[in-house]
Design an enzyme around this catalytic site. Structure first.
Site, mmCIF file in Angstrom:
data_model
loop_
_atom_site.group_PDB
_atom_site.id
_atom_site.type_symbol
_atom_site.label_atom_id
_atom_site.label_comp_id
_atom_site.label_asym_id
_atom_site.label_seq_id
_atom_site.Cartn_x
_atom_site.Cartn_y
_atom_site.Cartn_z
ATOM 1 N N HIS A 184 0.838 -1.237 -0.123
ATOM 2 C CA HIS A 184 0.310 -0.019 -0.098
ATOM 3 C C HIS A 184 0.824 1.272 -0.031
ATOM 4 O O HIS A 184 0.215 2.378 0.300
ATOM 5 C CB HIS A 184 -0.968 -0.201 1.139
ATOM 6 C CG HIS A 184 -2.077 -0.820 0.925
ATOM 7 N ND1 HIS A 184 -3.406 -0.488 0.708
ATOM 8 C CD2 HIS A 184 -2.090 -2.415 1.121
ATOM 9 C CE1 HIS A 184 -4.162 -1.691 0.516
ATOM 10 N NE2 HIS A 184 -3.524 -2.835 0.839
ATOM 11 N N ASP B 188 2.491 2.122 -2.778
ATOM 12 C CA ASP B 188 2.559 2.707 -4.288
ATOM 13 C C ASP B 188 1.790 3.928 -4.302
ATOM 14 O O ASP B 188 2.216 5.105 -4.885
ATOM 15 C CB ASP B 188 2.310 1.461 -5.107
ATOM 16 C CG ASP B 188 1.059 1.003 -5.160
ATOM 17 O OD1 ASP B 188 0.223 1.203 -4.115
ATOM 18 O OD2 ASP B 188 0.758 0.079 -6.144
ATOM 19 N N GLY C 58 -7.368 -13.637 -7.865
ATOM 20 C CA GLY C 58 -7.808 -13.161 -6.590
ATOM 21 C C GLY C 58 -6.831 -13.645 -5.567
ATOM 22 O O GLY C 58 -7.420 -13.431 -4.170
ATOM 23 N N ALA C 59 -5.696 -14.115 -5.830
ATOM 24 C CA ALA C 59 -4.775 -14.653 -4.905
ATOM 25 C C ALA C 59 -3.748 -13.492 -4.170
ATOM 26 O O ALA C 59 -2.716 -14.006 -3.355
ATOM 27 C CB ALA C 59 -4.091 -16.019 -5.230
ATOM 28 N N LEU D 112 -1.599 -12.196 -6.189
ATOM 29 C CA LEU D 112 -0.543 -12.434 -6.955
ATOM 30 C C LEU D 112 -0.709 -11.805 -8.507
ATOM 31 O O LEU D 112 0.042 -11.828 -9.435
ATOM 32 C CB LEU D 112 -0.361 -13.999 -7.530
ATOM 33 C CG LEU D 112 0.130 -14.938 -6.113
ATOM 34 C CD1 LEU D 112 0.082 -15.953 -6.607
ATOM 35 C CD2 LEU D 112 1.066 -14.256 -5.289
ATOM 36 N N SER D 113 -1.573 -10.905 -8.447
ATOM 37 C CA SER D 113 -1.846 -9.994 -9.709
ATOM 38 C C SER D 113 -2.111 -10.679 -11.024
ATOM 39 O O SER D 113 -1.512 -10.162 -12.039
ATOM 40 C CB SER D 113 -0.562 -8.608 -9.789
ATOM 41 O OG SER D 113 -1.292 -7.824 -10.332
ATOM 42 N N ASP E 9 1.902 -3.330 -9.707
ATOM 43 C CA ASP E 9 1.586 -4.724 -10.114
ATOM 44 C C ASP E 9 2.215 -4.582 -11.809
ATOM 45 O O ASP E 9 2.688 -5.459 -12.264
ATOM 46 C CB ASP E 9 0.059 -4.762 -10.166
ATOM 47 C CG ASP E 9 -0.547 -5.313 -8.894
ATOM 48 O OD1 ASP E 9 0.381 -5.248 -7.975
ATOM 49 O OD2 ASP E 9 -1.772 -5.245 -8.596
ATOM 50 N N TYR F 266 -10.364 -1.404 0.151
ATOM 51 C CA TYR F 266 -8.964 -1.032 -0.296
ATOM 52 C C TYR F 266 -8.942 0.551 -0.461
ATOM 53 O O TYR F 266 -8.120 1.331 -0.207
ATOM 54 C CB TYR F 266 -8.798 -1.611 -1.671
ATOM 55 C CG TYR F 266 -7.504 -1.186 -2.224
ATOM 56 C CD1 TYR F 266 -6.353 -2.206 -2.250
ATOM 57 C CD2 TYR F 266 -7.091 -0.216 -3.034
ATOM 58 C CE1 TYR F 266 -5.065 -2.198 -2.841
ATOM 59 C CE2 TYR F 266 -5.935 0.059 -3.589
ATOM 60 C CZ TYR F 266 -4.927 -0.884 -3.601
ATOM 61 O OH TYR F 266 -3.627 -0.508 -4.058
HETATM 62 P P1 ADP Z 1 -5.546 -10.462 -8.509
HETATM 63 O O1 ADP Z 1 -5.195 -9.572 -9.440
HETATM 64 O O2 ADP Z 1 -5.000 -10.334 -7.026
HETATM 65 O O3 ADP Z 1 -5.599 -11.665 -9.045
HETATM 66 P P2 ADP Z 1 -7.909 -9.139 -8.817
HETATM 67 O O4 ADP Z 1 -9.271 -8.986 -8.350
HETATM 68 O O5 ADP Z 1 -7.254 -7.701 -9.166
HETATM 69 O O6 ADP Z 1 -7.010 -10.006 -8.235
HETATM 70 O O7 ADP Z 1 -8.108 -9.712 -10.645
HETATM 71 C C1 ADP Z 1 -8.890 -10.771 -10.606
HETATM 72 C C2 ADP Z 1 -9.845 -10.814 -12.050
HETATM 73 O O8 ADP Z 1 -9.092 -10.986 -13.073
HETATM 74 C C3 ADP Z 1 -10.607 -11.964 -11.952
HETATM 75 O O9 ADP Z 1 -11.906 -11.806 -11.337
HETATM 76 C C4 ADP Z 1 -10.936 -12.087 -13.528
HETATM 77 O O10 ADP Z 1 -11.924 -10.989 -13.702
HETATM 78 C C5 ADP Z 1 -9.831 -11.516 -14.172
HETATM 79 N N1 ADP Z 1 -8.847 -12.800 -14.474
HETATM 80 C C6 ADP Z 1 -7.844 -13.259 -13.833
HETATM 81 N N2 ADP Z 1 -7.474 -14.331 -14.528
HETATM 82 C C7 ADP Z 1 -8.204 -14.560 -15.555
HETATM 83 C C8 ADP Z 1 -8.374 -15.457 -16.551
HETATM 84 N N3 ADP Z 1 -7.484 -16.452 -16.612
HETATM 85 N N4 ADP Z 1 -9.115 -15.220 -17.437
HETATM 86 C C9 ADP Z 1 -10.310 -14.427 -17.191
HETATM 87 N N5 ADP Z 1 -10.200 -13.501 -16.426
HETATM 88 C C10 ADP Z 1 -9.314 -13.594 -15.435
HETATM 89 MG MG MG Z 2 -5.221 -7.313 -9.413
#
Ligand code: ADP
Ligand code: MG
Length: 391
Positions: free
Chosen positions: A43, A45, A131-132, A134-135, A181, A233
């Site tokens: 946080h 950035d 959503g882990a 890890l961007s 990211d 956030y």
């Molecule tokens: P993070 O960037 O930490 O993984 P975010 O909420 O920022 O979490 O982004 C996750 C979103 O990115 C998912 O809800 C989806 O909309 C999109 N996403 C990630 N990977 C894929 C994929 N392989 N196919 C389609 N959408 C994806």
């Molecule tokens: Mg993200």
């Protein structure tokens, strides 16, 4: 190495073949962009401070072919949404929803910046868990930004593409995230972490030789999902802005640790603790960079753990699963551990001696089972290369 190259060739061929299955033609090219682990600097950035992420081997790949018209057709191997078809001339932030907001958001931002983006067909395949923390989102944005930049002949620099991805995330997806990211995904080099000054946007490669120190970074994906576009956030960001305003500084980056005592008297308790996290976290990033340069990765463990405690107690963005992962790793040989990413779920990282990897993994699995938590996904990561064209 030979193995890695063969794997890469297969990954490229797979993406191209799956594109051809859907679109009945070969793609013009295949681009990939990695997810990232933020080693430290959370946080900070958007407070114009310091971060120290590294790219990981999990990547988003896009196979893309330009079209003669202004239509975009997109499909992801993830989920069951099927093919999404849109008219690029009608794109607006308000009409992009779901996963396609990431690639289409990038196309829209490029258009806003005067790049003529032709129609395209796009197949996405990603190994970055969503959503882990890890961007996975920036991995998509950066792969698409590189692809469209190449195919449209826009010749934007990587630094400019970082801002394109960030703008897509901010203005189209609606997540008020900083440049961490996209910088990690576009600017990383193998075997290094990226020390980024988010004010000047100066990036410096910092050697991060885990293998040479017989260390491993374990990621513990708690599978507790977060959603940055929603309130928490944004609330943290608002607290930081309030703190900076009351203290009369352009950004929290401008406060030093020895000025915190005075700040305490000027802020309400909650805002003060938010401010204290940012100010001490910036300091920890600088200490981590110095420790890596002087002593190598074995010296940074305590800084990682201090960062976690600050996020748990001052910034309040941890959760019971992340805390348990950190505590269990520390009790089982980790040199340091912390949650990584925006928080409220996602992943923790633990810096551990390679020799203790199996034991630490098992201890975390057991602790999660005893606590009645969902089984976490645990895997090792190494500092990987940044985004690029692979086919
Ligand atoms: P993070 O960037 O930490 O993984 P975010 O909420 O920022 O979490 O982004 C996750 C979103 O990115 C998912 O809800 C989806 O909309 C999109 N996403 C990630 N990977 C894929 C994929 N392989 N196919 C389609 N959408 C994806
Ligand atoms: Mg993200």
């Amino acid at each position: 190495m030979a193995n890695g190259k063969r794997d890469q060739a297969k990954v490229t061929a797979d993406a191209a073949a799956r594109f051809a299955e859907v679109f009945r033609a070969a793609p013009d090219g295949v681009w990939q962009a990695p997810g990232r682990v933020n080693l430290i600097g959370e946080h900070t950035d958007y407070n114009e401070g310091f971060v120290l992420p590294f790219a990981i081997g999990h990547t988003a790949r896009v196979a893309v072919r330009l079209r003669e018209d202004s239509t975009a057709r997109l499909i992801s191997s993830y989920g069951d949404e099927g093919l999404v078809t849109v008219d690029l001339t009608r794109l607006a932030p308000s009409n992009m929803q779901g996963w396609t907001a990431y690639p289409l958001g990038v196309a829209w931002v490029l258009g806003q910046q005067g790049v003529r983006v032709p129609g395209f067909d796009l197949f996405l395949d990603s190994s970055v868990p969503t959503g882990a923390g890890l961007s996975s989102s920036a991995a998509i944005e950066c792969a698409v930004a590189l692809a469209l930049n190449d195919l449209a002949g826009a010749a934007l620099s990587r630094e400019e593409l970082v801002l394109v991805g960030q703008r897509a995330e901010n203005e189209v997806v609606g997540a008020p995230t900083g440049i961490l990211d996209q910088s990690a995904s576009l600017l990383s080099t193998e075997g290094h972490a990226v020390f980024l000054d988010c004010r000047s946007r100066q990036a410096e490669q910092v050697p991060f030789d885990l293998a040479g120190s017989q260390l491993v970074v374990l990621v513990v994906d708690t599978r507790v999902s977060h959603a940055h576009a929603t309130g928490d956030y944004a609330a943290r960001r608002a607290s930081c802005e309030l703190g900076a305003e009351v203290l009369g500084v352009p950004a929290l980056r401008d406060l030093r640790v020895d000025e915190l005592a005075e700040a305490a008297g000027l802020l309400d308790d909650e805002t003060f603790r938010r401010v204290r996290h940012i100010v001490t976290e910036n300091d920890r990033v600088l200490c981590t960079v110095a420790a890596l340069a002087e002593q190598g990765p074995t010296a940074v463990g305590e800084l990682l753990t201090a960062s976690h405690l600050s996020m748990r107690d001052d910034f309040e963005i941890s959760c019971p699963e992340l805390d348990l992962a950190v505590e269990t790793a520390l009790a089982n040989g980790a040199l340091g551990a912390r949650m990584t990413g925006g928080g409220f779920g996602g992943s923790a990282i633990a810096l551990i001696p390679a020799a203790t990897e199996a034991g630490t993994r098992q201890a975390i699995l057991t602790a999660f089972r005893h606590a009645g938590f969902r089984e976490p996904d645990i895997f090792a990561v190494t500092p990987a290369a940044g985004a690029g064209r692979i086919g």
